[in-house]
Write an enzyme that holds these catalytic residues in place. Structure first.
Site, PDB file in Angstrom:
ATOM      1  CB  ALA A 185     -54.951 -10.422 -47.759  1.00 50.42           C
ATOM      2  CB  SER A 217     -58.260  -6.453 -46.201  1.00 45.29           C
ATOM      3  OG  SER A 217     -58.996  -5.577 -45.360  1.00 45.29           O
ATOM      4  CG  ASP A 218     -53.133  -5.828 -41.859  1.00 37.84           C
ATOM      5  OD1 ASP A 218     -53.823  -5.384 -40.910  1.00 37.84           O
ATOM      6  OD2 ASP A 218     -51.926  -6.063 -41.763  1.00 37.84           O
ATOM      7  CD1 TRP A 219     -58.706  -2.286 -38.702  1.00 31.80           C
ATOM      8  CD2 TRP A 219     -58.416  -4.355 -39.460  1.00 31.80           C
ATOM      9  NE1 TRP A 219     -59.679  -3.088 -38.131  1.00 31.80           N
ATOM     10  CE2 TRP A 219     -59.520  -4.364 -38.575  1.00 31.80           C
ATOM     11  CE3 TRP A 219     -58.061  -5.558 -40.072  1.00 31.80           C
ATOM     12  CZ2 TRP A 219     -60.265  -5.501 -38.285  1.00 31.80           C
ATOM     13  CZ3 TRP A 219     -58.788  -6.707 -39.785  1.00 31.80           C
ATOM     14  CH2 TRP A 219     -59.864  -6.677 -38.902  1.00 31.80           C
TER      15      TRP A 219
END
Length: 348
Positions: A185, A217-219
Site C-alpha cells: 500500500a 505498508s510502504d515504509w
C-alpha cells in the site's frame, strides 16, 4: 493456521503485524515462526545493507524490460533475481513496481514498466511468476495510483471509477491473477482516504479478486493505528517503532480494533511464512548459486532486447567494414548511467 493462532494470545497476534527491524518481520517461537527478510529489488536484490562489499546482479531498468515485450525473457530474469534473493537470505523481494508513467517528471519512472496498463500488467505478471517459482515472494507495489512525484507522500489522487479500474488497478489485478504473495500500500491517498486505510485494500483486492496474501505498508506509510488496522492492511513496516505494535495490541484489548481483523492479518502472515519456508521445522536453505557467466549473458540479452528501434532508414545494422569511427554523444558517453537510485539502487 487456526491451530497455530490458537497458541497465541491476542496481544501476541497483534505484535506479529509490525516489523522487528527495517527489513525483518518478527519471529514467534511459540508457533515456529522465523523472521521474514525483505529487500528492495526492482533492478537487483540489494539485501539488508547498503554496502559496496555486497554486490548484486544488476538488470536493466523496468522500463527497458517492458520495452522488450518479451514475457518469457522477463520471467527468466525474475528467476535470476530469485536466485540472488536466496543467495542473500531474502524471503520477500519488494518488486515489481506496477505504477504507470503518467508524467515525464515522475522521478521513479525507471522502476516502472510503462504508461500502458496492459503492458505493465503482463510484464509484471511474468516478473512475479519468475520470482515466485523459486520460492521467493514478490510484492506488487505501490497500490494504487502512486504515480506522482509532486507531494508523493501526501497527494490525494481524485479519480473516477472507470479510470481507476481500467488504468490504475488493472496491473494489480493481473498481479493477483499471477499469484503475487504481497501487495504494498502506497503513501498517497485516493479519493480522500490514505491508501493504508483505504477500502480499496479490501474491495476489490481481497474480496472481488480473492487476494489471499499479505498487504504490507510502504515504509513509514502507516500514520495512525485504528483506521489502518480496521482496513485491509496486514503488516506495518518498518519496525520496531510505529503506530502499530503495542498501540495495536492496546486497541485490540479495549475493543477499538476487532480481534477477528487481527486474526485475519496474522493468518495471512503465517501463510506467507509457510510459502517462503519460514514456518515450522527449520530446514537448511537449498543452495542457489548465481552462475556469473549465465547471469551476465541473460542481463546482456535483456539490454539488447530492450533497445527498441522505432524506425530504421537504412542505418542499421552498421557495416563494420565501412566504418572508420563511431561517435557516442552526450554526458552518458563519459559516465555510463546503468541504474536509478533509491529502491532500485544496488552495488553492481
Amino acid at each position: 493456521m487456526d491451530r497455530l493462532l490458537g497458541k497465541l494470545t491476542p496481544r501476541a497476534r497483534a505484535l506479529l503485524l509490525s516489523g522487528a527491524t527495517t527489513w525483518r518481520t518478527r519471529a514467534e517461537p511459540a508457533v515456529a515462526l522465523r523472521e521474514l527478510v525483505m529487500s528492495d529489488g526492482p533492478a537487483g536484490v540489494r539485501g539488508q545493507a547498503w554496502d559496496e562489499r555486497s554486490t548484486s546482479v544488476l538488470l536493466p531498468s523496468a522500463t527497458a524490460l517492458a520495452a522488450t515485450w518479451d514475457e518469457d525473457l522477463v520471467e527468466d530474469l525474475g528467476g535470476l533475481l530469485a536466485a540472488e534473493a536466496r543467495r542473500k537470505g531474502v524471503h520477500v523481494l519488494l518488486a515489481p513496481t506496477l505504477n504507470l508513467h503518467r508524467s515525464p517528471l515522475g522521478g521513479r519512472h525507471f522502476e516502472c514498466f510503462s504508461e500502458d496498463p496492459e503492458l505493465t500488467g503482463r510484464i509484471g505478471a511474468a516478473f512475479i511468476r519468475g520470482v515466485q517459482a523459486q520460492g521467493v515472494a514478490a510484492t506488487a507495489k505501490h497500490y494504487v495510483a502512486n504515480d506522482s512525484e509532486t507531494d508523493r507522500l501526501t497527494v490525494d489522487v481524485r479519480v473516477g471509477e472507470r479510470a481507476l479500474r481500467e488504468v490504475y488497478l488493472a496491473p494489480f489485478e493481473a498481479a493477483v491473477a499471477a499469484g503475487v504473495a504481497l501487495v504494498m500500500a502506497g503513501y498517497n491517498a485516493v479519493n480522500g482516504t490514505t491508501m493504508t486505510a483505504n477500502g480499496l485494500l479490501t474491495d476489490p483486492l481481497k474480496s472481488e479478486w480473492g487476494f489471499d496474501g499479505v498487504v504490507v505498508s510502504d515504509w513509514g506509510a502507516v500514520r495512525e493505528t485504528v483506521a489502518t488496522a480496521c482496513a485491509g492492511l496486514d503488516l506495518a513496516m518498518p519496525g520496531p517503532d510505529g503506530p502499530w505494535g503495542e498501540a495495536l495490541a492496546r486497541a485490540v484489548a479495549d475493543g477499538r480494533v476487532p480481534e477477528a481483523a487481527v486474526d485475519d492479518k496474522a493468518r495471512r502472515l503465517l501463510r506467507l511464512a509457510a510459502r517462503c519456508g519460514a514456518l515450522g521445522e527449520e530446514r537448511p536453505p537449498a543452495p542457489a548459486p548465481v552462475r556469473t557467466r549465465r547471469a551476465r549473458a541473460l542481463a546482456r540479452r535483456a539490454v539488447a532486447a530492450g533497445a527498441v528501434l522505432l524506425a530504421n532508414r537504412d542505418v542499421l545494422p552498421l557495416d563494420a567494414d565501412r566504418l572508420g569511427t563511431v561517435a557516442v554523444i552526450g554526458a552518458h558517453a563519459a559516465r555510463t548511467r546503468t541504474q536509478g537510485g533509491g529502491s532500485a539502487g544496488v552495488f553492481p
